[in-house]
Structure formats: structure tokens, C-alpha cells
Scaffold this motif. Structure first.
Motif, PDB file in Angstrom:
ATOM      1  N   ASP A 208      -7.430   9.672   5.156  1.00  0.00           N
ATOM      2  CA  ASP A 208      -8.270   9.716   6.183  1.00  0.00           C
ATOM      3  C   ASP A 208      -8.513  11.345   6.546  1.00  0.00           C
TER       4      ASP A 208
ATOM      5  N   GLN B 162      -7.561  16.158  -0.346  1.00  0.00           N
ATOM      6  CA  GLN B 162      -8.257  14.873  -0.390  1.00  0.00           C
ATOM      7  C   GLN B 162      -7.899  14.470  -1.857  1.00  0.00           C
TER       8      GLN B 162
ATOM      9  N   TYR C 135      -0.862  -2.422  -7.053  1.00  0.00           N
ATOM     10  CA  TYR C 135      -1.304  -3.142  -5.910  1.00  0.00           C
ATOM     11  C   TYR C 135      -1.533  -4.384  -6.164  1.00  0.00           C
TER      12      TYR C 135
ATOM     13  N   ILE D 153      -1.189   6.156   4.681  1.00  0.00           N
ATOM     14  CA  ILE D 153      -2.228   6.736   5.089  1.00  0.00           C
ATOM     15  C   ILE D 153      -1.888   8.279   4.805  1.00  0.00           C
TER      16      ILE D 153
ATOM     17  N   ILE E  69      -1.687  -0.606   9.120  1.00  0.00           N
ATOM     18  CA  ILE E  69      -1.689  -0.372   7.704  1.00  0.00           C
ATOM     19  C   ILE E  69      -0.086  -0.060   7.667  1.00  0.00           C
TER      20      ILE E  69
ATOM     21  N   SER F 138       2.785  -0.188   4.210  1.00  0.00           N
ATOM     22  CA  SER F 138       2.820   1.096   3.512  1.00  0.00           C
ATOM     23  C   SER F 138       4.254   1.454   2.960  1.00  0.00           C
TER      24      SER F 138
ATOM     25  N   THR G 229      -5.250  11.369  -2.827  1.00  0.00           N
ATOM     26  CA  THR G 229      -5.922  10.170  -3.506  1.00  0.00           C
ATOM     27  C   THR G 229      -5.498   9.579  -4.839  1.00  0.00           C
TER      28      THR G 229
ATOM     29  N   ARG H  58       0.838  -1.015   0.068  1.00  0.00           N
ATOM     30  CA  ARG H  58       0.019   0.102   0.001  1.00  0.00           C
ATOM     31  C   ARG H  58       0.849   1.214  -0.010  1.00  0.00           C
TER      32      ARG H  58
ATOM     33  N   ASP I 122      -4.258   5.994   1.239  1.00  0.00           N
ATOM     34  CA  ASP I 122      -5.810   5.779   1.844  1.00  0.00           C
ATOM     35  C   ASP I 122      -5.987   7.069   2.722  1.00  0.00           C
TER      36      ASP I 122
END
Length: 352
Positions: free
Chosen positions: A67, A56, A351, A27, A89, A93, A60, A24, A65
Motif C-alpha cells: 500500500d 515497492q 498461498y 500489508i 487483512i 497475515s 512485493t 497472506r 500487499d
């Protein structure tokens, strides 16, 4: 061919770049405070809504991810940071990102031998503060083992002024203009060509401005002001008259594998436009977006992109409302410091 090129890049960069081939991306925690409690002692931060949407969007697109949190009290900021730092996570990551947009201050904590020791804090919507150092510390390897040897990137749109000593903004130098250029901000160089438009005005993100009825009315009628995030004196005029020269040290620790980017230098305001949003977050957004759209994001070391954001900020000129007219044409540069040991390359995420 594309796969072969990617493998070749990974082999050539091994040892010189952070590993961005984890499961990943990581965050991206966004904490944006726009509306403050009536009795907090702090004004609202109009314009932050656009920053919140853009942050955001851009993170993205980078594969994070996201938050996203809004209007948190001091206690809620701390508990949110703590909870995210404990996430599993991080073990899978590439890195971690944190964006904080709020009021901020540098608090005096000790005076020794005529040296003022200050500590930067983030202000919650209730007026309660959280130390920036504590926020950053929660993601070092002692508290967040999953991010060991991984880059941690913090972007802070908040003022760095204080009661003890404040410079406010850089007044710049008077130059003889031999050529006029059209900067990104859409304003011509040269004071004689700059006019204050009440619909595109910059104000200090602050409570330095007194709150009598006439000034309240002026603020309400100016829809696109640039503001500064702090609150220590009643008016900008009073503030400017109490400048002091004091030896100072600001305690903002930068742990290993960490980058801290601020919207202003120590003792300076962070500028936010009540229509367009914060100067730092606007420039950060536009620079990252450009590299994504041109396909250069995977091959460009990330601090180069941040240098581009700082350069873009230098094209902006502060255009205050009448009540802060003495700050007209001033400049509040952003800055970043880091202890990254390798390059940061946002390789295309495959991914698993």
C-alpha cells in the motif's frame, strides 16, 4: 523433496520462529514524502522517488500487499495509518511492515533535573508533525488485535536531530592508513584520495543550509547531493558552532513483537543522496534483494539481514557540498531496536 524439506524446517523451527504460514504475508505500508508545501518550512527531498520504487519492488517480491502513498500531510499520515491498522487483512497475515521516508525531528517535550525528554516525530508535507510513538502504537494488540503475537517491522528514513541538542554526524577518528580498500560506495579510504564531485555530492537532508541566492544556485546545480532531513538553523556553520553537551532521553517506545529501524542514531542526521536516495533504504533494498536472489531469504533470520544493511551503511562516506564542507568525511550510522520474542523467517509463501 522440496516440500519435505519445507515441512522439516517448519517442525524444527516451531516455537522459535513466528508463524509465517498464514494465508497472506501481510500489508507493507509505504509513506514517502518528497515534495513539501511552499510554506511548510521544509525543503523537498529529491532522490526519494527511487526509494519509493525500490521499496515497492522489494516488498512485493517478499509477498506483501503493498500500500504505497506519496506526499501526505500530517493529518493524512495519521488517518492513513489508522485506516491500515483497522484492516481485516492482519487477521490472515504473517506480519506487518511500515516504511516512512520524510523529514523528521526529535521534539523537546519536558525538562526535569537537567534531563531533556524528547519525542521523535514524522513531518507531513504541510509541516505538521505526527509522533512516531503514535504510529507504532496503532499496531499493537490494544488497537490492532489481528497483529497480536505477529512481528511489526518499521523502517524510518528521517532525521533525529532537534533544537535542544544535536550532534549531527559522527566525525570519526583519524587513523594511520596502512592498506587501501575499495568499499561498496566506490570511494577509497583515506581523505587524500577522496575528492568532492559536484555530481556525486552528499548534503544534509535539511533546512540547516541558508537559502541565499548563491546557495540556492549551488544546490540546483548539484544533481546527486546527499542531504540531511532537518531545518533548525540557517547555516551548517552556525549549527556546528552551537553544539552542547546535554543529558537526554529520547522517547521512542518499542512494543512487544515490534522492530524499529532508523536511518540514524538519536541526535543525528539521516543522509539521503539526491540521485541514489536514502542511505538506509538503499542498503535495506540491496541486502534483501541479495538474499532473495541467492535463495537464502527463507533460511536467514531477518535481523541478520538488517545487520548486513547497517554494515553496508558504514562503507559510505559523507561528501557534502561546499556550504557544509566541515561535515566532509563524517558518518551517520543507522540503528535498530526490537522486542521480537522469536525469529523472523520469510518462508516461501504457499498461498491458499
Amino acid at each position: 523433496m522440496k516440500s519435505d524439506t519445507r515441512r522439516s524446517m517448519e517442525v524444527s523451527n516451531k516455537g522459535f520462529t513466528y508463524d509465517f504460514n498464514n494465508e497472506r504475508r501481510g500489508i507493507a505500508l509505504l509513506i514517502h514524502n518528497e515534495v513539501f508545501d511552499k510554506y511548510s518550512g521544509y525543503k523537498d527531498r529529491p532522490g526519494d522517488g527511487g526509494d519509493f520504487i525500490r521499496m515497492q519492488e522489494i516488498f512485493t517480491k517478499l509477498g506483501f500487499d503493498v500500500d504505497a502513498k506519496r506526499n501526505l500531510t500530517g493529518r493524512k499520515i495519521f488517518s492513513t495509518i489508522q485506516k491500515v491498522s483497522e484492516s481485516k487483512i492482519h487477521e490472515k497475515s504473517d506480519c506487518f511492515v511500515c516504511v516512512i521516508a520524510s523529514h523528521g525531528e526529535e521534539m523537546q517535550i519536558e525538562t526535569k533535573h537537567n534531563v531533556i525528554i524528547k519525542e521523535h516525530v514524522i513531518v507531513g508535507t504541510d509541516g505538521q508533525c505526527v509522533k512516531t510513538r503514535d504510529i507504532v502504537e496503532m499496531f499493537n494488540e490494544d488497537y490492532c488485535e489481528g497483529l497480536k503475537d505477529k512481528p511489526k517491522l518499521f523502517f524510518i528514513q528521517a532525521c533525529r536531530t532537534s533544537n535542544a541538542t544535536v550532534l549531527g554526524m559522527d566525525s570519526g577518528h583519524t587513523l594511520t592508513i596502512t592498506e587501501r580498500k575499495q568499499p561498496q560506495g566506490g570511494m577509497f579510504d583515506g581523505v587524500e584520495d577522496m575528492q568532492v564531485d559536484s555530481k556525486i555530492t552528499d548534503n544534509v537532508d535539511s533546512n540547516y543550509v541558508s537559502t541565499n541566492e548563491n546557495q540556492k544556485s549551488n544546490n540546483e546545480n548539484s544533481q546527486c547531493e546527499d542531504n540531511l532531513d532537518t531545518r533548525h538553523v540557517s547555516t551548517a556553520e552556525t549549527y556546528l558552532s552551537r553544539r552542547q553537551l546535554v543529558h537526554q532521553v529520547t522517547d521512542v517506545e518499542c512494543p512487544e513483537d515490534t522492530l524499529l529501524m532508523f536511518a540514524s542514531l538519536s541526535n543525528n542526521f539521516a543522509v539521503r543522496n539526491s540521485s541514489a536516495g536514502g542511505w538506509l533504504l538503499n542498503s535495506l533494498y540491496s541486502q534483501i534483494k541479495e538474499y532473495i536472489e541467492t535463495g537464502k531469504i527463507c533460511s536467514t533470520e531477518f535481523t541478520q539481514i538488517l545487520n548486513g544493511a547497517l554494515k553496508e551503511m558504514t562503507t559510505k562516506n559523507f561528501k557534502p557540498s561546499d556550504i557544509t564542507s566541515r561535515l566532509y568525511g563524517a558518518f551517520s550510522p543507522g540503528c535498530f531496536t526490537h522486542c521480537l520474542s522469536r525469529d523472523v523467517l520469510f518462508l516461501e509463501k504457499q498461498y491458499k
